[in-house]
Design an enzyme around this catalytic site. Structure first.
Site, PDB file in Angstrom:
ATOM      1  N   GLU A 168       0.821  -1.217   0.000  1.00  0.00           N
ATOM      2  CA  GLU A 168       0.000   0.000   0.000  1.00  0.00           C
ATOM      3  C   GLU A 168       0.854   1.266   0.000  1.00  0.00           C
ATOM      4  OE1 GLU A 168      -3.009  -0.035  -0.721  1.00  0.00           O
ATOM      5  OE2 GLU A 168      -3.422  -2.155  -0.446  1.00  0.00           O
ATOM      6  N   HIS A 269      -6.012  -6.260 -10.858  1.00  0.00           N
ATOM      7  CA  HIS A 269      -5.598  -7.288  -9.894  1.00  0.00           C
ATOM      8  C   HIS A 269      -5.544  -8.682 -10.517  1.00  0.00           C
ATOM      9  CE1 HIS A 269      -7.067  -4.074  -7.162  1.00  0.00           C
ATOM     10  NE2 HIS A 269      -6.040  -4.465  -6.440  1.00  0.00           N
TER      11      HIS A 269
HETATM   12 ZN   LIG Z   1      -2.843  -2.371  -4.718  1.00  0.00          ZN
END
Ligand SMILES: [Zn+2]
Length: 373
Positions: A168, A269
């Site tokens: 992150e 993703h």
């Molecule tokens: Zn990410």
């Protein structure tokens, strides 16, 4: 490189939207609907700013500070002061882990890349733990890290994990290094870079060589009753989990299995599995510690790849970076590892695979859902 003055709203959660939607559909537990709704609202309220400059290096000035807060179940930022730079451990595992992991992220970027802070200008690392009730995610909102706390019936054990923190925070770093667009192949590369550096930060903190690395993102995130080893597997994409409650890891490991979709911001993703595997293969071929050679090549490539690289263009930039920073002898191996996932490096081949957003009333951009994940 030109200064980017596009307004940026940044929100990245470690759990991708499709996983939360699967959990909502399979368990009917309101916490997943609450998490999805809160995520939309958090995205809509995340800071909007002009992305500053293309900051790549800079380790001058005082070391970036660490500030860890505890929201104590409230939906608030940053929460109560819990542990700051130099404070003794508090005895609260989530607080102490968030502090130690953020320190590992800070030290990695300073020691390996000469980068002091997310913005390379000493920006402090702020973290909040125990955020909200029924908030099942960890996220970067453009200014700080936040961790929810899994509920008793959640398949998740914790969100405070070293590679989750590294993933992150690296989204934040990426924003300050050319801000790669978060859609299609550029978006999958944005995800890929967060996985690469999240994994490297974990390997360095634990002193793990490529021979002993697990290449798993989110190792430890599942409770023992879930069939899974983590959220993603960089070396063997598509094998991280397979459980009735969360579904089957959908990541492809080769361009032959590329996922053509506009959902999930154009499959960011999903298709990040393809460059993830190329990176892991190359790092293993190089031996030793992955952050010393492969990581340095990828970091340098990110600085020159611009805002909208395709997979082929990013691969080209890794090869140019290898030549520039003294690893020209490894270019044949690097080219071989890109070929192993079906990518031919090219300075000019753009992303022609990702379909555009559909437009009209069902365009996800109308629901403010772009750029989270
Ligand atoms: Zn990410």
């Amino acid at each position: 490189m030109a200064q980017n003055t596009t307004p940026v709203r940044s929100f990245h959660g470690i759990l991708p939207p499709f996983m939360l939607q699967t959990l909502a559909a399979t368990t009917n537990d309101p916490r997943w609907f609450q998490t999805l709704a809160q995520t939309q609202s958090l995205f809509a309220n995340s800071p909007v700013r002009l992305n500053p400059v293309n900051r790549f290096v800079g380790a001058t000035g005082p070391l970036a500070r660490l500030e860890t807060y505890d929201a104590k179940g409230r939906q608030t930022h940053p929460g109560d002061r819990a542990r700051f730079d130099g404070d003794a451990p508090t005895g609260d595992k989530e607080v102490d882990d968030a502090y130690e992991f953020t320190r590992a992220v800070r030290d990695f970027y300073v020691e390996v890349h000469g980068r002091n802070g997310i913005d390379a200008n000493g920006m402090k690392f702020v973290s909040t733990v125990n955020y909200g009730q029924n908030y099942e995610n960890a996220f970067w909102n453009g200014t700080q890290m936040t961790y929810g706390r899994p509920g008793a019936n959640s398949p998740f054990a914790t969100f405070v994990l070293l590679d989750v923190c590294g993933h992150e925070v690296t989204h934040g770093v990426t924003e300050f290094v050319g801000d790669i667009e978060y859609y299609g192949q550029p978006g999958a590369l944005n995800e890929h870079l967060s996985d690469v550096f999240g994994e490297l930060i974990e390997q360095k903190m634990k002193g793990i060589s490529v021979a002993n690395a697990d290449w798993i993102i989110g190792n430890g995130i599942w409770k023992p009753n879930v069939r899974g080893v983590g959220l993603r597997h960089m070396l063997h994409p598509g094998t991280a989990y397979n459980d009735p409650s969360v579904g089957n890891d959908p990541q492809p490991d080769h361009m032959d299995r590329y996922v053509d979709t506009w959902s999930d911001n154009g499959g960011v993703h999903y298709n990040s599995g393809i460059p993830n595997r190329a990176f892991a293969l190359f790092a293993i071929e190089m031996g030793g510690y992955a952050w010393e050679k492969a990581g340095k090549i990828w970091y340098a490539a990110r600085a020159t790849a611009g805002r909208k690289p395709s997979f082929a263009q990013f691969a080209y930039h890794t090869i140019e970076a290898a030549k520039t920073i003294g690893f020209a002898a490894d270019v044949p191996t690097l080219t071989k590892c890109w070929a192993a996932v079906g990518i031919s490096p090219s300075a000019t081949a753009v992303d022609t695979r990702t379909p555009p957003f559909p437009g009209g009333p069902f365009d996800p951009r109308r629901r403010n859902s772009i750029v989270w994940g």
